[in-house]
Design an enzyme around this catalytic site. Structure first.
Site, PDB file in Angstrom:
ATOM      1  N   ASP A   1       2.044  -7.424  -4.908  1.00  0.00           N
ATOM      2  CA  ASP A   1       1.758  -6.217  -4.568  1.00  0.00           C
ATOM      3  C   ASP A   1       1.711  -6.140  -2.992  1.00  0.00           C
ATOM      4  OD1 ASP A   1       0.333  -3.807  -4.425  1.00  0.00           O
ATOM      5  OD2 ASP A   1       0.303  -3.898  -6.751  1.00  0.00           O
TER       6      ASP A   1
ATOM      7  N   HIS B   1       4.736  -0.950  -2.925  1.00  0.00           N
ATOM      8  CA  HIS B   1       3.820  -2.331  -3.266  1.00  0.00           C
ATOM      9  C   HIS B   1       4.372  -3.367  -2.891  1.00  0.00           C
ATOM     10  CE1 HIS B   1       0.498   0.162  -5.133  1.00  0.00           C
ATOM     11  NE2 HIS B   1       1.325   0.682  -5.673  1.00  0.00           N
TER      12      HIS B   1
ATOM     13  N   GLU C   1       4.307   4.667  -7.294  1.00  0.00           N
ATOM     14  CA  GLU C   1       3.377   4.848  -5.900  1.00  0.00           C
ATOM     15  C   GLU C   1       4.210   4.468  -4.681  1.00  0.00           C
ATOM     16  OE1 GLU C   1      -1.109   4.870  -7.113  1.00  0.00           O
ATOM     17  OE2 GLU C   1      -0.280   2.933  -6.588  1.00  0.00           O
TER      18      GLU C   1
END
Length: 542
Positions: free
Chosen positions: A178, A249, A316
């Protein structure tokens, strides 16, 4: 008999009669039951102090475990039957996994002290006369553990595999990368761990919090660590599914190798591993060298993880940098794409094909639906049910894990002393009433819901003790939802589950799990002064 998860059928024949496991009890195992045999001898031998010597099955004081075709025909390869009578324990499984899950039930029947690592004072180990038939509802019964935001040492991961096995969960989804850290060794790209595995400091609480932990944080698993984790899981019939998150990420990877980022709009050489939380604009460049880089990463990981599925994240991913990047816009034009959403979909489809050529299947968060779903891809539906419904209707397999129901970082009560309250309240009862298969799917579409899992994101879980608090007891409810055939949510027997949990807490105590007590957090489980993000309004339970 307070078993969790609840078996399909239990007949209690005991009255006042029991089979007694003693120093002369033998353990006889047939072909295919070797892993269950080793596990039983190790775990029950340690707890009881009894040797459980090998036997041939003819003894009258015996535990017999057998893989039986008739059980496979009736209950499937993960199904099992247990019969306890004066002649001993007969455990039949539909396959090696079936006898192993039956062994988990057998340990529960012996009582909470069977979960200890050494015997207590001398006692009689009794198993009630009974007949149990059982098999799982779903093939994917998962738990996602985020080791990227806060690194968990290898021993903590191995411990969670034991806890998963005790609850008949069979998929560990390991979130390895991440913005805040890269947690797996890649030999061809050593900077991923030399640089990407470490951050200078860490936000304490969510973005609203003014607090920082000024200690550097990090860690990673060597490739031999991963091999050990995967082998340890396999001995417990658990599959480890790795997640390498792309194209968002990804700041930890960009910090290690700046050329992976959008260098024409951001000074990627100035980026470091992210120290805070939230959705981050620094995403991967869609250039060919980036694809080749991750193909190299995946090549090494496919050698470590034999799982059918490989998780690529896909969630995302802000598109602002791609909109501002002349290189990204040229790529969109070159490929004849309609825009940035299709560019992300193109990246996902590239790796879907790349993995398929190597006999694997891509799975990603439901954002991979945007711009067109990659053929053959499966979906982890986290933003509610909608993504999973759309994927199932389109013929794609789905793992249901909506944040509104099974995100275990969400707070467990509305008490003021609940540590780092995130989002809305999700109590043990809320999780127990979760239904993975939406009612609006047809039977054919519902068959694409291959399972469910709970997700433990660790932004505010900075130690194994905190992970325990947030995960348990709610993971026990997830296990029952995933394994047992339950009625509709409103019709579920919550008082019965709550009563059975009374016995299960004693098992968790014996295992050393620092769960949230039913009466609320203990003093050392609270986090006074650390801000979360309360959300007003009623919870969107459906």
């Amino acid at each position: 008999m307070d078993l969790i998860p609840a078996p399909r059928q239990v007949t209690d024949d005991s009255g006042d009669e029991f089979f007694v496991l003693g120093p002369d009890t033998v353990l006889a195992a047939g072909p295919g039951a070797e892993r269950a045999e080793r596990w039983l001898r190790s775990e029950l031998g340690a707890a009881t102090g009894h040797r459980l010597a090998p036997g041939d099955g003819s003894e009258t004081d015996a535990i017999r475990i057998t893989v039986a075709e008739m059980v496979a025909d009736d209950l499937g390869p993960e199904g099992y039957r247990i019969m306890v009578s004066p002649t001993g324990v007969h455990l039949y499984g539909g396959g090696p996994a079936g006898v192993f899950w039956g062994a988990q039930t057998l340990r529960q029947l012996l009582g909470p002290d069977a979960f200890r690592r050494a015997p207590l004072a001398a006692r009689e180990w009794r198993i009630p006369f009974c007949h149990i038939e059982d098999s799982p509802r779903f093939g994917w019964r998962g738990f996602m553990l985020d080791v990227a935001r806060h690194f968990l040492p290898k021993d903590a991961v191995l411990r969670y595999l034991d806890l998963m096995a005790a609850h008949k969960l069979n998929v560990l989804h390991l979130h390895l990368t991440d913005d805040q850290g890269w947690r797996v060794e890649i030999k061809r790209y050593p900077l991923l761990t030399e640089v990407g595995a470490w951050r200078d400091r860490t936000k304490v609480g969510l973005r609203e919090s003014p607090l920082w932990d000024e200690r550097p944080h990090g860690g990673y698993y060597t490739q031999d660590d991963i091999r050990e984790i995967v082998a340890y899981a396999a001995q417990r019939h658990i599959t480890v599914v790795p997640e390498i998150d792309i194209p968002g990420h990804s700041q930890a990877a960009i910090a290690a190798y700046p050329e992976l980022g959008n260098t024409d709009v951001v000074d990627t050489a100035a980026l470091s591993v992210l120290t805070s939380w939230g959705v981050n604009p620094n995403v991967l460049s869609p250039a060919d060298p980036t694809l080749r880089f991750y193909e190299g990463v995946f090549t090494e990981l496919l050698d470590l993880f034999p799982s059918e599925f490989f998780h690529i994240g896909g969630d995302e991913c802000p598109k602002e940098q791609w909109r501002a990047s002349a290189a990204a816009q040229a790529r969109i034009k070159e490929l004849g794409l309609a825009g940035e959403d299709e560019l992300q979909s193109w990246i996902i489809r590239h790796f879907d094909g790349w993995l398929a050529e190597r006999g694997r299947r891509l799975i990603g968060w439901d954002e991979i639906l945007e711009g067109g779903l990659a053929p053959g891809a499966a979906v982890s539906s986290w933003r509610g049910y909608e993504g999973g419904i759309a994927a199932a209707r389109a013929g794609h397999d789905v793992v249901m894990c909506p944040e509104s129901h099974v995100y275990l970082d969400w707070r467990q009560s509305d008490r003021a002393d609940e540590p780092v309250p995130i989002a809305r309240v999700r109590t043990l009862e809320d999780v127990y009433r979760f239904e993975p298969v939406p009612a609006e799917l047809t039977g054919e579409q519902a068959a694409h819901v291959i399972g469910t899992q709970a997700n433990a994101w660790t932004e505010v879980m900075d130690s194994p003790r905190v992970v325990d608090y947030m995960v348990f007891p709610r993971l026990a409810a997830v296990a029952e939802v995933a394994w047992s055939e339950l009625p509709a949510p409103a019709e579920r027997d919550w008082p019965d589950f709550e009563r059975r949990m009374g016995g299960h807490y004693a098992r968790l105590d014996a295992l050393g799990v620092e769960y949230r007590p039913p009466g609320g957090p203990l003093p050392w489980q609270r986090r006074p002064g650390v801000l979360g993000r309360p959300i007003d309004g009623p919870p969107p339970i459906v």
